[in-house]
Design a protein around this motif. Sequence first.
Motif, PDB file in Angstrom:
ATOM      1  N   ARG A 185      -8.468  30.339 -43.681  1.00  0.00           N
ATOM      2  CA  ARG A 185      -7.458  30.093 -44.814  1.00  0.00           C
ATOM      3  C   ARG A 185      -6.662  28.925 -44.652  1.00  0.00           C
ATOM      4  O   ARG A 185      -6.366  28.315 -45.657  1.00  0.00           O
ATOM      5  CB  ARG A 185      -6.770  31.443 -44.800  1.00  0.00           C
ATOM      6  CG  ARG A 185      -5.743  31.627 -46.258  1.00  0.00           C
ATOM      7  CD  ARG A 185      -4.887  32.823 -46.032  1.00  0.00           C
ATOM      8  NE  ARG A 185      -5.908  34.047 -45.694  1.00  0.00           N
ATOM      9  CZ  ARG A 185      -5.548  34.640 -44.721  1.00  0.00           C
ATOM     10  NH1 ARG A 185      -4.749  34.430 -43.594  1.00  0.00           N
ATOM     11  NH2 ARG A 185      -6.273  35.753 -44.552  1.00  0.00           N
ATOM     12  N   GLN A 186      -6.244  28.648 -43.411  1.00  0.00           N
ATOM     13  CA  GLN A 186      -5.605  27.306 -43.470  1.00  0.00           C
ATOM     14  C   GLN A 186      -6.296  26.064 -43.691  1.00  0.00           C
ATOM     15  O   GLN A 186      -5.800  25.174 -44.206  1.00  0.00           O
ATOM     16  CB  GLN A 186      -4.891  27.221 -42.049  1.00  0.00           C
ATOM     17  CG  GLN A 186      -3.616  28.359 -41.450  1.00  0.00           C
ATOM     18  CD  GLN A 186      -3.383  28.272 -40.042  1.00  0.00           C
ATOM     19  OE1 GLN A 186      -3.925  27.408 -39.355  1.00  0.00           O
ATOM     20  NE2 GLN A 186      -2.485  29.184 -39.682  1.00  0.00           N
ATOM     21  N   ASP A 189      -6.698  26.011 -47.534  1.00  0.00           N
ATOM     22  CA  ASP A 189      -5.554  25.574 -48.075  1.00  0.00           C
ATOM     23  C   ASP A 189      -5.410  23.926 -47.843  1.00  0.00           C
ATOM     24  O   ASP A 189      -5.050  23.083 -48.715  1.00  0.00           O
ATOM     25  CB  ASP A 189      -4.201  26.117 -47.650  1.00  0.00           C
ATOM     26  CG  ASP A 189      -4.166  27.616 -47.960  1.00  0.00           C
ATOM     27  OD1 ASP A 189      -5.094  27.943 -49.154  1.00  0.00           O
ATOM     28  OD2 ASP A 189      -3.526  28.489 -47.354  1.00  0.00           O
ATOM     29  N   THR A 190      -5.531  23.528 -46.704  1.00  0.00           N
ATOM     30  CA  THR A 190      -5.546  22.031 -46.328  1.00  0.00           C
ATOM     31  C   THR A 190      -6.360  21.081 -47.087  1.00  0.00           C
ATOM     32  O   THR A 190      -6.061  19.954 -47.686  1.00  0.00           O
ATOM     33  CB  THR A 190      -5.433  21.760 -44.834  1.00  0.00           C
ATOM     34  OG1 THR A 190      -4.765  22.729 -44.047  1.00  0.00           O
ATOM     35  CG2 THR A 190      -5.507  20.464 -44.262  1.00  0.00           C
ATOM     36  N   GLN A 192      -7.569  21.701 -50.023  1.00  0.00           N
ATOM     37  CA  GLN A 192      -7.213  21.733 -51.425  1.00  0.00           C
ATOM     38  C   GLN A 192      -6.370  20.805 -51.598  1.00  0.00           C
ATOM     39  O   GLN A 192      -6.292  20.215 -52.708  1.00  0.00           O
ATOM     40  CB  GLN A 192      -6.940  23.071 -52.019  1.00  0.00           C
ATOM     41  CG  GLN A 192      -8.005  23.977 -52.339  1.00  0.00           C
ATOM     42  CD  GLN A 192      -7.694  25.387 -53.101  1.00  0.00           C
ATOM     43  OE1 GLN A 192      -6.486  25.728 -52.901  1.00  0.00           O
ATOM     44  NE2 GLN A 192      -8.300  26.040 -53.756  1.00  0.00           N
ATOM     45  N   ALA A 193      -5.239  20.847 -50.551  1.00  0.00           N
ATOM     46  CA  ALA A 193      -4.199  19.926 -50.871  1.00  0.00           C
ATOM     47  C   ALA A 193      -4.730  18.557 -50.617  1.00  0.00           C
ATOM     48  O   ALA A 193      -4.014  17.639 -51.562  1.00  0.00           O
ATOM     49  CB  ALA A 193      -2.983  20.115 -49.855  1.00  0.00           C
TER      50      ALA A 193
END
Length: 247
Positions: A185-186, A189-190, A192-193
């Motif tokens: 998950r981390q 998210d990284t 995508q950012a």
Amino acid sequence: MVIKKVMTSSGLAPYDTKRPTICRGEENILNLIPINRILPPIPKRYTGYVSCFHPQAVIERRKNRHCRRTMGWALEPLKDPNCFLKKNCGIKQPSHCVTKYKHEPRLPPIPKDPPLMNLRRDTDFIRQNAAENILLKGCPNQIRRGIVDDRNGHFEPLINSGLERKYIYKPNYGKTPKYILRRYRQQFDTQQAEDRYNGEFLVRGTSKLLCDDEKEALIWGLKHNWEAVNKEYICGLKASDSTVQQR
């Protein structure tokens, strides 16, 4: 070895009757005389008692030498993908893998008060305790399931040997650990950012196609700014000329 003495100029001297050693390849007359070599008898390995069943025991030992080796679990055919494992239909833990022990009921406490007037009860406590133990324990001890991993018969319980697949009865068997899901998950998210930042940076650096109205408004603003700057510049030149003439 027989030692003889011969007469010499200096007196008696010992003479060895042993045949001298002759190297191979050298010519010597002694090599023509045949020598009868007598080999010493071979002593027996064991001169004590030997059982009449010794040959049979040797054959049985060689025959059953590899019978206690283990080659792992037997290969089983794969199941059909449609026959997937459904909820509450998994493998249940067998009774021999349960390590919890049921607490037996406690016996009644020992009476503290002595019997009155030395009176004794008619109850046979020996038979009563025997009957209670038989009813509590039920059937006799079960056969211990184990493995023999040594030719001398070293026995070890099957649960502790690693061949019993007791890990499949855990509630989290076949599930992804929580720390791996958190890491995935981390990383998602990284990523995508980072993609969002790269997209904004590319949009910021590229040229934009303007429509006709925006183009005219931009040209009008540039002209207005140029006129204002030019007016300030001309006014500054007039002021500098007047100061020079006054001097």
